[in-house]
Design a protein around this motif. Structure first.
Motif, PDB file in Angstrom:
ATOM      1  N   PHE A   1     -15.871  12.883 -32.229  1.00 29.27           N
ATOM      2  CA  PHE A   1     -14.908  11.742 -32.186  1.00 29.27           C
ATOM      3  C   PHE A   1     -13.466  12.683 -32.054  1.00 29.27           C
ATOM      4  N   SER A   2     -12.469  11.731 -32.031  1.00 32.71           N
ATOM      5  CA  SER A   2     -11.203  12.106 -31.958  1.00 32.71           C
ATOM      6  C   SER A   2     -10.750  12.670 -33.670  1.00 32.71           C
ATOM      7  N   ILE A   3     -10.109  13.778 -33.581  1.00 32.51           N
ATOM      8  CA  ILE A   3      -9.659  14.193 -34.731  1.00 32.51           C
ATOM      9  C   ILE A   3      -8.343  13.659 -35.064  1.00 32.51           C
ATOM     10  N   ASP A   4      -8.010  13.001 -36.212  1.00 29.07           N
ATOM     11  CA  ASP A   4      -6.666  12.837 -36.612  1.00 29.07           C
ATOM     12  C   ASP A   4      -5.851  13.947 -37.477  1.00 29.07           C
TER      13      ASP A   4
ATOM     14  N   ASN B   1      -2.989  15.762 -35.201  1.00 29.32           N
ATOM     15  CA  ASN B   1      -3.590  16.060 -33.646  1.00 29.32           C
ATOM     16  C   ASN B   1      -2.198  16.090 -32.654  1.00 29.32           C
TER      17      ASN B   1
ATOM     18  N   THR C   1     -11.399  22.727 -32.137  1.00 24.18           N
ATOM     19  CA  THR C   1     -11.982  22.188 -33.423  1.00 24.18           C
ATOM     20  C   THR C   1     -12.029  23.258 -34.441  1.00 24.18           C
TER      21      THR C   1
ATOM     22  N   GLY D   1     -11.212  12.107 -39.440  1.00 22.66           N
ATOM     23  CA  GLY D   1     -11.277  11.348 -37.719  1.00 22.66           C
ATOM     24  C   GLY D   1     -10.517  10.172 -37.582  1.00 22.66           C
ATOM     25  N   ALA D   2     -10.425   9.878 -36.271  1.00 20.17           N
ATOM     26  CA  ALA D   2      -9.775   8.722 -35.921  1.00 20.17           C
ATOM     27  C   ALA D   2     -10.116   7.659 -36.610  1.00 20.17           C
TER      28      ALA D   2
END
Length: 114
Positions: free
Chosen positions: A29-32, A53, A74, A97-98
């Motif tokens: 997933f996208s990491i905030d 991010n 990561t 995560g997002a």
């Protein structure tokens, strides 16, 4: 399954340096944000440094320019210089995560003592 593995802790004399590293796996997933927290014996866990991010960095007041957080993919690192005895704590890696999911590593001990 998300896994965060910290490394780089240890015993160092006052004024010394350590570099902590946290490798995240299972990230789909996208990491905030990625961050480092610490918890000293008998105290609450506190934020040390955070990187978004977009690359923005923020540090706790007690850092006073001694630490630098960085991220490659990561993996998040924390370069700690001019360490003081009061920096002694267990340091934890944190990923948000997002979707606002929160993940923690198992912690790595940093001891600053002569």
């Amino acid at each position: 399954q998300v896994r965060l593995v910290e490394s780089g802790g240890g015993l160092v004399q006052p004024g010394g340096s350590l570099r902590l590293s946290c490798a995240a796996s299972g990230i789909s997933f996208s990491i905030d944000t990625m961050a480092w927290y610490r918890q000293a014996l008998g105290k609450q866990r506190e934020l040390v440094a955070i990187i978004t991010n977009g690359g923005s960095r923020n540090y706790a007041d007690f850092v006073e320019g001694r630490f630098t957080i960085g991220r490659i993919g990561t993996t998040v690192r924390l370069q700690m210089n001019s360490l003081k005895p009061e920096d002694t704590a267990v340091y934890y890696c944190n990923v948000i995560g997002a979707t606002r999911s929160v993940y923690w590593g198992q912690g790595t001990q940093v001891t600053v003592s002569s």
